[in-house]
Design a protein around this motif. Structure first.
Motif, short mmCIF file in Angstrom:
data_model
loop_
_atom_site.label_atom_id
_atom_site.label_comp_id
_atom_site.label_asym_id
_atom_site.label_seq_id
_atom_site.Cartn_x
_atom_site.Cartn_y
_atom_site.Cartn_z
N LYS A 55 0.81 -1.35 -0.22
CA LYS A 55 -0.19 -0.56 0.07
C LYS A 55 0.80 1.43 -0.06
O LYS A 55 2.01 1.38 0.55
N SER A 58 5.07 1.78 0.27
CA SER A 58 5.97 1.28 1.42
C SER A 58 5.70 0.45 2.65
O SER A 58 4.15 0.45 2.17
N TYR A 59 6.34 0.85 3.31
CA TYR A 59 5.60 -0.34 4.93
C TYR A 59 6.42 0.49 6.25
O TYR A 59 7.63 1.32 5.85
N SER A 60 6.11 0.27 7.01
CA SER A 60 6.95 0.50 8.46
C SER A 60 7.40 -0.41 9.33
O SER A 60 6.62 -1.50 9.67
N THR A 65 9.58 4.71 8.44
CA THR A 65 9.11 4.13 6.47
C THR A 65 9.78 3.98 6.09
O THR A 65 10.81 4.99 5.79
N ASP A 250 -0.30 -6.24 0.09
CA ASP A 250 -1.28 -5.30 1.13
C ASP A 250 -2.74 -5.28 0.78
O ASP A 250 -3.43 -5.45 -0.69
N GLY A 256 0.28 -1.17 7.30
CA GLY A 256 1.49 -0.62 6.77
C GLY A 256 2.85 -1.34 7.96
O GLY A 256 3.90 -1.47 7.33
#
Length: 281
Positions: A55, A58-60, A65, A250, A256
């Motif tokens: 999504k 990006s991701y965390s 991030t 995702d 995220g």
């Protein structure tokens, strides 16, 4: 570098860029599709450290991030050749200063191709060399040549299943699904099946499927230990991708955080993750 391995039955050709299978031949016939960029520019990319699209790409992790492109980065790197024999080759990719910018984990990724009779075994091995648990996904994406009328082909699964395909919207799961009709665990192929991107099956009973043309067996793919399976092509394209996955794109509602993403694998420090896919001609 282009590497070819062979035995008395079949041969396989692999590009060290992405450790990507580009030919698989028996009796002078290539079963992997030949790239035509009108449709697609890959033949069998490895998907790592994610499968599919994130999504917002990006991701965390721990409120930091990071960005990753669809299917990750491994397919774009030149793998080192660790060992090679007449009928096998072992490729390796290790984390480096570039990968750490987008994926803050030290890893060792190996792909080994081994020919046994009419079969090609692809062995995937991941070692977590970080000091913390490493979240990751990995998947295969081989594209098989469709030489004739697409509607003459079908996919036969080896076990009784209810074939529920989870639908993608802008390459993310949107919580909708559909049941794919089968006869004797066989899906008749038609381009209309792929109007909304790939077919995606979760947790099938089957661990092997066979591609047939006019009910004659062409090849089979065995995927023990891969909980997800994607089937994909493009409109009128002369290929079909059969994609065993340990991971998923995702969901549209995902927050995220990589460690809680659906389908993510969590590998402890110094642990190794192994999977094998087998293509039989």
């Amino acid at each position: 570098m282009i590497i070819t391995i062979s035995n008395t039955k079949i041969s396989a050709t692999i590009n060290s860029i992405g450790a990507e299978l580009i030919r698989l031949e028996k009796d002078n016939k290539n079963y992997i599709w030949t790239v035509d960029e009108t449709y697609w520019n890959k033949t069998s990319p490895i998907l790592f450290p994610i499968v599919g699209r994130l999504k917002n790409d990006s991701y965390s992790i721990n409120n930091t991030t990071f960005e990753l492109p669809r299917h990750g980065f491994a397919r774009n790197y030149d793998f080192q050749i660790v060992n090679q024999t007449e009928n096998s080759v072992l490729f390796q990719l290790e984390s480096n200063s570039e990968t750490l910018k987008n994926y803050p984990f030290d890893f060792q990724l190996q792909l080994e191709y081994v020919l046994e009779g009419n079969s090609l075994k692809t062995k995937y091995s991941i070692v977590n060399k970080s000091n913390t648990t490493m979240p990751f996904s990995i998947g295969a994406h081989p594209a098989f040549a469709i030489d004739n009328n697409f509607k003459d082909y079908s996919l036969r699964f080896n076990k009784e299943d209810k074939f529920i395909s989870f639908e993608l919207e802008n390459e993310q799961f949107n919580n909708s699904f559909k049941e794919i009709s089968t006869v004797n665990n066989t899906i008749s192929l038609d381009y209309s099946l792929f109007e909304k991107d790939a077919l995606v099956f979760k947790h099938l009973n089957s661990n092997e499927l066979t591609l047939l043309e006019n009910e004659q067996e062409v090849l089979s793919v065995q995927f023990d230990g891969f909980p997800y399976l994607g089937i994909w092509t493009k409109p009128n394209a002369p290929f079909l991708c059969i994609e065993p996955w340990c991971g998923l794109a995702d969901n549209v509602n995902h927050n995220g955080e990589l460690s809680v993403k659906e389908g993510i694998n969590l590998l402890e420090k110094d642990a190794t993750f192994n999977r094998t896919m087998i293509i039989r001609l």
